[in-house]
Design an enzyme around this catalytic site. Sequence first.
Site, PDB file in Angstrom:
ATOM      1  CB  SER A  18      -0.872   0.109   1.111  1.00 36.46           C
ATOM      2  OG  SER A  18      -1.578   1.522   1.246  1.00 36.46           O
ATOM      3  CG  HIS A  43      -3.982  -1.481  -1.271  1.00 35.46           C
ATOM      4  ND1 HIS A  43      -5.158  -2.152  -1.744  1.00 35.46           N
ATOM      5  CD2 HIS A  43      -4.443  -0.701  -0.287  1.00 35.46           C
ATOM      6  CE1 HIS A  43      -6.246  -1.663  -0.905  1.00 35.46           C
ATOM      7  NE2 HIS A  43      -5.567  -0.615  -0.075  1.00 35.46           N
ATOM      8  CG  ASP A  45      -5.278   2.578   1.237  1.00 34.75           C
ATOM      9  OD1 ASP A  45      -6.047   1.946   1.005  1.00 34.75           O
ATOM     10  OD2 ASP A  45      -3.957   2.449   1.173  1.00 34.75           O
ATOM     11  CG  MET A  47      -8.152   7.542   2.726  1.00 34.70           C
ATOM     12  SD  MET A  47      -7.507   7.386   4.353  1.00 34.70           S
ATOM     13  CE  MET A  47      -6.647   5.840   4.361  1.00 34.70           C
ATOM     14  CG  HIS A  79      -9.294   0.576  -0.139  1.00 34.95           C
ATOM     15  ND1 HIS A  79      -8.671   0.194   1.077  1.00 34.95           N
ATOM     16  CD2 HIS A  79     -10.693   0.352   0.022  1.00 34.95           C
ATOM     17  CE1 HIS A  79      -9.706   0.124   2.044  1.00 34.95           C
ATOM     18  NE2 HIS A  79     -10.884   0.256   1.440  1.00 34.95           N
ATOM     19  CG  MET A  81     -11.130   3.730   2.641  1.00 38.82           C
ATOM     20  SD  MET A  81      -9.483   3.581   3.404  1.00 38.82           S
ATOM     21  CE  MET A  81      -8.419   3.697   1.911  1.00 38.82           C
ATOM     22  CG  MET A 150     -11.722  -2.341   5.822  1.00 36.39           C
ATOM     23  SD  MET A 150     -10.220  -1.979   4.799  1.00 36.39           S
ATOM     24  CE  MET A 150      -9.102  -1.245   5.870  1.00 36.39           C
ATOM     25  N   GLY A 155      -8.933   4.249   7.460  1.00 32.58           N
ATOM     26  CA  GLY A 155      -8.532   5.883   7.619  1.00 32.58           C
ATOM     27  C   GLY A 155      -6.943   5.914   7.919  1.00 32.58           C
ATOM     28  N   GLY A 157      -2.785   4.003   8.265  1.00 30.14           N
ATOM     29  CA  GLY A 157      -1.682   3.042   8.084  1.00 30.14           C
ATOM     30  C   GLY A 157      -1.259   2.910   9.533  1.00 30.14           C
ATOM     31  N   GLY A 158      -0.684   1.672   9.657  1.00 28.64           N
ATOM     32  CA  GLY A 158       0.063   1.602  11.050  1.00 28.64           C
ATOM     33  C   GLY A 158      -0.899   1.253  12.087  1.00 28.64           C
ATOM     34  CG  ASP A 184      -6.303  -2.499   3.459  1.00 33.82           C
ATOM     35  OD1 ASP A 184      -5.286  -2.199   4.098  1.00 33.82           O
ATOM     36  OD2 ASP A 184      -6.937  -1.636   2.612  1.00 33.82           O
ATOM     37  N   GLY A 186      -3.004  -3.608   9.238  1.00 40.06           N
ATOM     38  CA  GLY A 186      -1.899  -4.521  10.346  1.00 40.06           C
ATOM     39  C   GLY A 186      -1.486  -5.863   9.568  1.00 40.06           C
ATOM     40  N   GLY A 206       1.040  -1.931   4.289  1.00 42.60           N
ATOM     41  CA  GLY A 206       1.559  -0.574   4.081  1.00 42.60           C
ATOM     42  C   GLY A 206       2.820  -0.460   4.900  1.00 42.60           C
TER      43      GLY A 206
HETATM   44  C1  DX5 Z   1      -6.126   1.836   5.981  1.00 45.48           C
HETATM   45  C2  DX5 Z   1      -5.871   1.589   4.396  1.00 45.48           C
HETATM   46  C3  DX5 Z   1      -4.816   0.460   4.353  1.00 45.48           C
HETATM   47  C4  DX5 Z   1      -3.364   0.891   4.814  1.00 45.48           C
HETATM   48  C5  DX5 Z   1      -2.923  -0.315   5.460  1.00 45.48           C
HETATM   49  O1  DX5 Z   1      -7.529   2.594   5.698  1.00 45.48           O
HETATM   50  O2  DX5 Z   1      -7.069   0.984   3.707  1.00 45.48           O
HETATM   51  O3  DX5 Z   1      -4.508   0.062   2.838  1.00 45.48           O
HETATM   52  O4  DX5 Z   1      -2.629   1.508   4.078  1.00 45.48           O
HETATM   53  O5  DX5 Z   1      -1.871   0.067   6.202  1.00 45.48           O
HETATM   54  P1  DX5 Z   1      -1.152  -0.765   7.173  1.00 45.48           P
HETATM   55  O6  DX5 Z   1      -0.573  -2.200   6.387  1.00 45.48           O
HETATM   56  O7  DX5 Z   1       0.138  -0.047   7.637  1.00 45.48           O
HETATM   57  O8  DX5 Z   1      -1.951  -1.054   8.337  1.00 45.48           O
HETATM   58 ZN    ZN Z   2      -6.565  -0.074   1.798  1.00 50.06          ZN
END
Ligand code: DX5
Ligand code: ZN
Length: 229
Positions: A18, A43, A45, A47, A79, A81, A150, A155, A157-158, A184, A186, A206
């Site tokens: 991602s 991927h 994202d 938002m 993706h 959102m 999900m 919303g 990463g991390g 997607d 963690g 990500g």
């Molecule tokens: C979060 C995104 C993910 C994000 C995942 O809402 O949809 O794609 O990048 O990030 P990690 O892998 O760090 O959880």
């Molecule tokens: Zn995503």
Amino acid sequence: MTGISNRSKFDGIHVAPSILSADFARLGSAIEEVMDAGARVIHFDVMDGDFVPPITIGPLVASSIADLVHDRGGVLDVHMMVNRPERQIAEFASAGADLITFHYEATAHAHRTLGAIHELDCLAGIAINPGTPVEAVSELGGMADLILMMTVNPGWGGQAFIESSPDKVTRLLPLSDGALIEVDGGISAATAGPMAKAGASLFVAGSAVFGADDPAQAYSDILDAAKES
Ligand code: DX5
Ligand code: ZN
């Protein structure tokens, strides 16, 4: 820059880096680095500051990386959102998206939107939040190429992987009607194994990839963990 209309590029197990966690000042080389390591699903994202609080990237950035991804034999996994995603799918299709996934919770017209994505010659995915029951997609599996489950709240990463996620995939699988299952949030070498065992085949990662000292190695470690399970 047109998309693909079949699923063959998603066959087997894939880790989809991602780019949300990449360094946007050097986005092209970050993508090249993971594609050189073998990644073929990138991927992306989107938002909107409404469905989820952050605002990220849109069709302009998608079109600027689409050729780079396609020229290396990859696919762009968008993706969304975004509330009422039906308003923007055409823009992402013409920007070079191959797969467009939107959230079940973001539209009153999920079935119609899946059909509209297919008419744009893209693969169509439906995403569900952690709080949405798997039964939400029971009437959509036949229309969707992919179900994105999900494993964190969308919303950011991390975030920490929600530990009940493998059980949820087990409940989702019988309702999926042949759709691929993408997970997607963690995802790491530690969490990919249990998710693969439960039935997921596409693993978005990500921070575990782009936050690592060696993103190429991190990509390979997650892929190995998913394949070994
Ligand atoms: C979060 C995104 C993910 C994000 C995942 O809402 O949809 O794609 O990048 O990030 P990690 O892998 O760090 O959880
Ligand atoms: Zn995503």
